[in-house]
Design a protein around this motif. Structure first.
Motif, short mmCIF file in Angstrom:
data_model
loop_
_atom_site.label_atom_id
_atom_site.label_comp_id
_atom_site.label_asym_id
_atom_site.label_seq_id
_atom_site.Cartn_x
_atom_site.Cartn_y
_atom_site.Cartn_z
N ILE A 166 3.09 -25.77 58.39
CA ILE A 166 2.95 -25.79 56.93
C ILE A 166 1.55 -26.29 56.59
CG2 ILE A 166 3.76 -26.82 54.77
CD1 ILE A 166 6.52 -27.09 56.00
N GLU B 155 -1.22 -26.85 53.14
CA GLU B 155 -1.34 -26.91 51.68
C GLU B 155 -2.81 -27.03 51.29
OE1 GLU B 155 2.39 -29.50 50.21
OE2 GLU B 155 1.16 -30.49 51.74
N ALA C 298 0.26 -22.86 49.27
CA ALA C 298 0.87 -23.34 50.52
C ALA C 298 1.08 -22.16 51.45
CB ALA C 298 2.20 -24.04 50.23
N ALA D 110 3.26 -21.17 55.11
CA ALA D 110 4.24 -21.56 56.13
C ALA D 110 4.42 -20.40 57.11
CB ALA D 110 5.58 -21.91 55.49
N ASN E 271 10.09 -23.70 59.14
CA ASN E 271 9.10 -24.28 58.25
C ASN E 271 9.22 -23.72 56.83
OD1 ASN E 271 7.78 -25.95 60.20
ND2 ASN E 271 6.81 -24.13 61.04
N LEU F 31 9.70 -25.87 53.36
CA LEU F 31 8.80 -25.72 52.22
C LEU F 31 9.55 -25.31 50.96
CD1 LEU F 31 5.78 -25.71 51.34
CD2 LEU F 31 5.77 -23.27 51.88
#
Length: 582
Positions: free
Chosen positions: A458, A460, A473, A475, A480, A484
């Motif tokens: 992940i 961001e 974001a 993933a 994952n 998220l």
């Protein structure tokens, strides 16, 4: 960190406290064979291939090195006669209930069981012949088959399905000699909420599970004089195909790949990077439209069909957040059977559209509803990187001796933004390159959005764009993705744009890529090595933003009109369904 001192094969070894014997041995450059062990995923000591002799002051005894922690003063023997005999008997017992049709097996020559038997001198595979279990092959899924007659019960497949992907549609049923890997209530895999990601195939050490082979259909289409057969190749394929021919992980074979496809007889050799650029044009427009006009946010990318099916099953209330854009594979097929067909004066019914993908879920995707923009299936046949390698071998093409060649025009023209689609974060970065310039009306001084790069599950980032903060974001891997999205649903995170890839690391680690044994997977960052190929290609491109692709510009100017137009929606966008969990 506290260290532990021990002896392995009479040699003094130091290892961090908490290490297993297997890990300590590797630190001392001693390899212990394994079969079921996958680092951090399947550490259960089930197969007993990794056994060693251990003495902690009470005499030597047999133990599984993958789960046995080191202790101060421990003595370990990794290749004593007792150890070798134990491993050999274990292999013979495994083989006693194994379908030994190795010559016709898809994994012949690349089978971890086969290699272990050879390395350990198991020359009598019938030593423990007796009762054998017999199973019907499960062909219910669109993308793969399961043959439990070849299963060795290592449980790698069920571990990656549950622990990495967070799905768990396969596991151990029954007990004792009847133990088998299957779905609940022995449902066919196609009846479950399997998402077709193929990560189980990637980790299987034998031929118990594999993608359905469509190479015969491709060869037949190429041989048909009435058919115009075009092929598109996904970005990640060029970063993995070389491994099937003995090249190091992380070797770029784009030029040789194009040459091989041409020699296989395809009428046109095109590049999915082109439609990746096209996807960005549509997806960036869709994001900007939602962002400016109060549309449903966060917008979530829809390039990964494994992720899309996962969303439909496990987060059906978030299907409205999915971009309506088709994946690059499907966009390419739609353009081939409309724009390209008109331009070349070919009846679309005579075009066979073939894709080469790192992804087994693409086999499912081509059969989805609303994937027929020109009134015909966008893509007729999807094959994996592995299937392409088999085609090259069967055709007698000497891959390593091929010259580097280019893709055909016009649908072989692409930018650096298109090629990075194959790595986690690549779609996000490519979209940002276009969306930011659209929002600001200014040229980016630096097109590298490095915050969204890397193999972390992940990632961001937030960017100040024309005075507005855009939170994004990324993933990869569905476990994952679940983490998220649950944060988004629970109000713990607020994003405007999310990229999700079904496979950990993105398409470079897709379920259709060349398989690497556990001895490599456990200690090599395969994802990073393959991704580097794509980022290096991006950096070398003269054009690195999708909206700068001259063929894309021509396509919109003379055919589609503009991103998000009515015609673009007819050809390049799709719909989703809310599915149940089985």
């Amino acid at each position: 960190m506290e260290n532990i001192n021990l002896k392995i094969n009479g040699v003094d070894v130091t290892a961090p406290k908490g290490s297993t014997i297997l890990e300590a041995a590797r630190m001392a450059n001693i390899d212990i064979p394994t079969l079921c062990w996958l680092k951090d995923i399947n550490e259960i000591g089930a197969c007993r291939i990794c056994v060693v002799e251990v003495n902690e002051g009470r005499g030597f005894r047999i133990a599984a090195s993958c789960v046995y922690p080191v202790s101060e003063g421990m003595e370990v023997l990794t290749n004593s006669p007792k150890v070798i005999e134990s491993r050999k008997k274990t292999l013979q017992l495994i083989l006693s209930n194994h379908d030994r049709k190795c010559l016709s097996c898809v994994r012949s020559g690349n089978c971890e069981l086969q290699k272990l038997a050879k390395d350990m001198g198991v020359d009598d595979e019938t030593a423990y012949d007796g009762e054998k279990t017999v199973y019907e092959i499960d062909n219910s899924a669109a993308h793969m088959y399961r043959d439990n007659n070849k299963c060795i019960l290592c449980r790698r497949c069920s571990a990656v399905c549950e622990k990495v992907q967070g799905i768990g549609v396969i596991g151990a049923n029954e007990r004792g000699f009847k133990t088998n890997i299957a779905s609940a209530f022995d449902m066919g895999l196609g009846e479950t909420s399997c998402v077709s990601c193929g990560q189980c195939i990637a980790v299987c050490p034998v031929g118990a599970i594999s993608e359905k082979d469509n190479t015969k259909e491709v060869f037949a289409a190429i041989a048909d004089p009435e058919k115009h057969v075009v092929v598109q190749v996904a970005p990640a394929v060029r970063a993995g195909l070389g491994e099937a021919f003995g090249l190091p992980i992380g070797t770029d074979v784009e030029g040789k790949m194009a040459a091989a496809l041409r020699r296989l007889g395809f009428d046109k050799v095109f590049d999915t990077n082109f439609s990746a650029d096209l996807t960005i044009m549509e997806e960036a427009h869709e994001f900007l439209d939602r962002f400016k006009n109060g549309g449903k946010l966060p917008l979530i990318t829809s390039c990964s069909p494994g992720w899309v099916k996962y969303c439909e099953h496990y987060f059906p209330d978030m299907t409205e957040n999915l971009s309506s854009c088709k994946s690059p594979q499907q966009m390419f097929g739609a353009i081939v059977k409309s724009y390209y067909a008109e331009k070349e004066g070919i009846d679309p019914k005579n075009i066979v559209s073939v894709s080469v993908m790192p992804c087994t879920a693409k086999k499912f995707e081509i059969g989805r509803d609303d994937e027929d923009g020109a009134g015909l299936p966008d893509v007729d046949i999807a094959i994996t990187t592995r299937e392409l390698a088999r085609m090259i071998e069967r055709a007698g093409i000497q891959f390593l001796a091929l010259p580097d060649e280019q893709f055909d025009e016009p649908l072989g023209v692409s930018t650096g933004a298109g090629v990075i689609f194959g790595a986690t974060g690549g779609v996000m970065e490519a979209a940002l390159r276009t969306a930011v310039e659209e929002l600001t009306g200014e040229e980016l001084p630096n097109v590298d959005f490095t915050d969204v790069r890397g193999t972390a599950g992940i990632k961001e980032a937030s960017y100040d764009v024309a005075g507005t903060t855009v939170k994004v974001a990324v993933a990869s891997g569905l476990g994952n993705a679940r983490e998220l999205l649950n944060k988004v649903k629970n109000g713990e995170a607020d994003y405007q744009f999310i990229e999700i890839m079904g496979c950990p690391g993105g398409c470079v680690n897709g379920g259709g890529q060349p398989q690497q044994p556990a001895s490599v997977r456990n200690f090599t960052d395969i994802r990073a090595l393959r991704a580097k190929v794509l980022y290096d290609l991006d950096e070398s491109r003269p054009l690195r933003k999708s909206h700068e692709n001259p063929v894309i510009k021509e396509l919109y100017a003379n055919y589609l009109g503009e991103p998000g137009s009515h015609k673009a929606h007819e050809l390049l966008h799709t719909t989703y369904v809310k599915r149940t969990i089985n």
